[in-house]
Design a protein around this motif. Structure first.
Motif, mmCIF file in Angstrom:
data_model
loop_
_atom_site.group_PDB
_atom_site.id
_atom_site.type_symbol
_atom_site.label_atom_id
_atom_site.label_comp_id
_atom_site.label_asym_id
_atom_site.label_seq_id
_atom_site.Cartn_x
_atom_site.Cartn_y
_atom_site.Cartn_z
ATOM 1 N N LEU A 78 -13.612 -10.204 -58.417
ATOM 2 C CA LEU A 78 -14.053 -10.876 -57.199
ATOM 3 C C LEU A 78 -15.524 -10.571 -56.921
ATOM 4 N N ARG A 79 -15.894 -9.312 -57.023
ATOM 5 C CA ARG A 79 -17.288 -8.932 -56.777
ATOM 6 C C ARG A 79 -18.216 -9.571 -57.807
ATOM 7 N N GLY A 80 -17.757 -9.666 -59.032
ATOM 8 C CA GLY A 80 -18.544 -10.325 -60.076
ATOM 9 C C GLY A 80 -18.759 -11.809 -59.773
ATOM 10 N N ARG A 81 -17.731 -12.492 -59.299
ATOM 11 C CA ARG A 81 -17.875 -13.910 -58.935
ATOM 12 C C ARG A 81 -18.859 -14.093 -57.788
ATOM 13 N N LEU A 82 -18.762 -13.227 -56.787
ATOM 14 C CA LEU A 82 -19.673 -13.343 -55.650
ATOM 15 C C LEU A 82 -21.122 -13.088 -56.076
ATOM 16 N N GLN A 83 -21.339 -12.095 -56.928
ATOM 17 C CA GLN A 83 -22.692 -11.825 -57.415
ATOM 18 C C GLN A 83 -23.208 -12.986 -58.260
ATOM 19 N N GLU A 84 -22.338 -13.580 -59.055
ATOM 20 C CA GLU A 84 -22.721 -14.735 -59.876
ATOM 21 C C GLU A 84 -23.128 -15.917 -58.997
ATOM 22 N N GLN A 85 -22.374 -16.158 -57.925
ATOM 23 C CA GLN A 85 -22.732 -17.234 -57.005
ATOM 24 C C GLN A 85 -24.071 -16.965 -56.341
ATOM 25 N N ASN A 86 -24.324 -15.715 -55.982
ATOM 26 C CA ASN A 86 -25.605 -15.369 -55.366
ATOM 27 C C ASN A 86 -26.763 -15.628 -56.327
ATOM 28 N N LEU A 87 -26.586 -15.285 -57.605
ATOM 29 C CA LEU A 87 -27.641 -15.484 -58.594
ATOM 30 C C LEU A 87 -27.875 -16.967 -58.872
ATOM 31 N N GLN A 88 -26.805 -17.763 -58.852
ATOM 32 C CA GLN A 88 -26.928 -19.191 -59.142
ATOM 33 C C GLN A 88 -27.357 -20.002 -57.926
ATOM 34 N N GLN A 109 -12.435 -2.597 -43.548
ATOM 35 C CA GLN A 109 -13.207 -1.992 -44.632
ATOM 36 C C GLN A 109 -13.466 -2.989 -45.761
ATOM 37 N N ARG A 110 -12.448 -3.735 -46.137
ATOM 38 C CA ARG A 110 -12.603 -4.685 -47.236
ATOM 39 C C ARG A 110 -13.497 -5.859 -46.829
ATOM 40 N N PHE A 111 -13.376 -6.297 -45.573
ATOM 41 C CA PHE A 111 -14.250 -7.372 -45.089
ATOM 42 C C PHE A 111 -15.701 -6.919 -45.104
ATOM 43 N N ASN A 112 -15.970 -5.721 -44.596
ATOM 44 C CA ASN A 112 -17.342 -5.203 -44.552
ATOM 45 C C ASN A 112 -17.929 -5.039 -45.945
ATOM 46 N N SER A 113 -17.119 -4.604 -46.912
ATOM 47 C CA SER A 113 -17.639 -4.440 -48.270
ATOM 48 C C SER A 113 -17.957 -5.788 -48.913
ATOM 49 N N GLU A 115 -18.789 -8.511 -47.135
ATOM 50 C CA GLU A 115 -19.855 -9.127 -46.345
ATOM 51 C C GLU A 115 -21.230 -8.745 -46.883
ATOM 52 N N VAL A 116 -21.329 -7.587 -47.505
ATOM 53 C CA VAL A 116 -22.595 -7.164 -48.110
ATOM 54 C C VAL A 116 -22.975 -8.126 -49.223
ATOM 55 N N LEU A 117 -21.992 -8.580 -49.995
ATOM 56 C CA LEU A 117 -22.262 -9.502 -51.097
ATOM 57 C C LEU A 117 -22.352 -10.963 -50.645
ATOM 58 N N ALA A 118 -21.500 -11.358 -49.719
ATOM 59 C CA ALA A 118 -21.387 -12.772 -49.363
ATOM 60 C C ALA A 118 -22.266 -13.173 -48.195
ATOM 61 N N GLY A 119 -22.592 -12.246 -47.314
ATOM 62 C CA GLY A 119 -23.443 -12.568 -46.172
ATOM 63 C C GLY A 119 -22.729 -13.401 -45.126
ATOM 64 N N ASP A 120 -23.476 -14.322 -44.527
ATOM 65 C CA ASP A 120 -22.942 -15.099 -43.406
ATOM 66 C C ASP A 120 -22.001 -16.218 -43.838
ATOM 67 N N ARG A 121 -21.844 -16.439 -45.124
ATOM 68 C CA ARG A 121 -20.901 -17.490 -45.547
ATOM 69 C C ARG A 121 -19.460 -16.989 -45.589
ATOM 70 N N LEU A 122 -19.259 -15.695 -45.358
ATOM 71 C CA LEU A 122 -17.915 -15.117 -45.321
ATOM 72 C C LEU A 122 -17.353 -15.195 -43.911
ATOM 73 N N GLN A 123 -16.181 -15.790 -43.788
ATOM 74 C CA GLN A 123 -15.510 -15.921 -42.494
ATOM 75 C C GLN A 123 -14.130 -15.291 -42.600
ATOM 76 N N LEU A 124 -13.781 -14.509 -41.602
ATOM 77 C CA LEU A 124 -12.467 -13.873 -41.559
ATOM 78 C C LEU A 124 -11.512 -14.771 -40.793
ATOM 79 N N GLN A 125 -10.379 -15.062 -41.410
ATOM 80 C CA GLN A 125 -9.356 -15.866 -40.740
ATOM 81 C C GLN A 125 -8.083 -15.038 -40.676
#
Length: 133
Positions: A78-88, A109-113, A115-125
């Motif tokens: 999951l973290r790898g996919r998020l980093q890949e999206q950030n780079l692309q 804790q998991r949301f905060n970790s 959010e560092v990678l995804a930023g404001d595009r991450l929404q908690l539902q």
């Protein structure tokens, strides 16, 4: 005897000038301190921009597992996919849905970790909320 008529005329001109300058100074200070109220942006444009972006559903599972649009993933993937999206430069909206089995502390804790990678595009539902489309 000294002639005071010339000095009295400069005081007569200087006093109103100082009064005018004090009024201008008060106006400048007042204008700098007060805030201009701007109309708030309506929620409609934000929702339309969110609809234009693709939507990715990420579900939190117990023991560090995730699902990405229904596909199971490990935490590292999951973290790898998020980093890949950030780079692309891709920026889909990420909707994070926690499992009912997780505690509030784990979800936080998991949301905060993430959010560092995804930023404001991450929404908690929360599970009780309907899905935003």
């Amino acid at each position: 005897m000294a002639d005071h008529t010339t000095s009295g005329s400069t005081n007569d001109v200087l006093v109103p000038l100082i009064d005018v300058l004090l009024v201008v100074l008060c106006f400048v200070l007042w204008a700098g301190v007060t805030h201009v109220k701007m109309p708030l942006k309506t929620a409609a444009p934000q929702e339309s921009s969110a609809v234009a972006r693709p939507l990715v559903r990420i579900e939190m599972q117990p023991r560090g597992f995730w699902t990405w649009n229904g596909r199971p993933l490990r935490d590292e993937e999951l973290r790898g996919r998020l980093q890949e999206q950030n780079l692309q430069g891709k920026s889909p909206t990420l909707v994070l849905i926690p499992s009912d089995e997780l505690t509030l502390l784990e979800v936080s804790q998991r949301f905060n970790s993430l959010e560092v990678l995804a930023g404001d595009r991450l929404q908690l539902q929360l599970p009780s909320q309907p899905l935003k489309s």
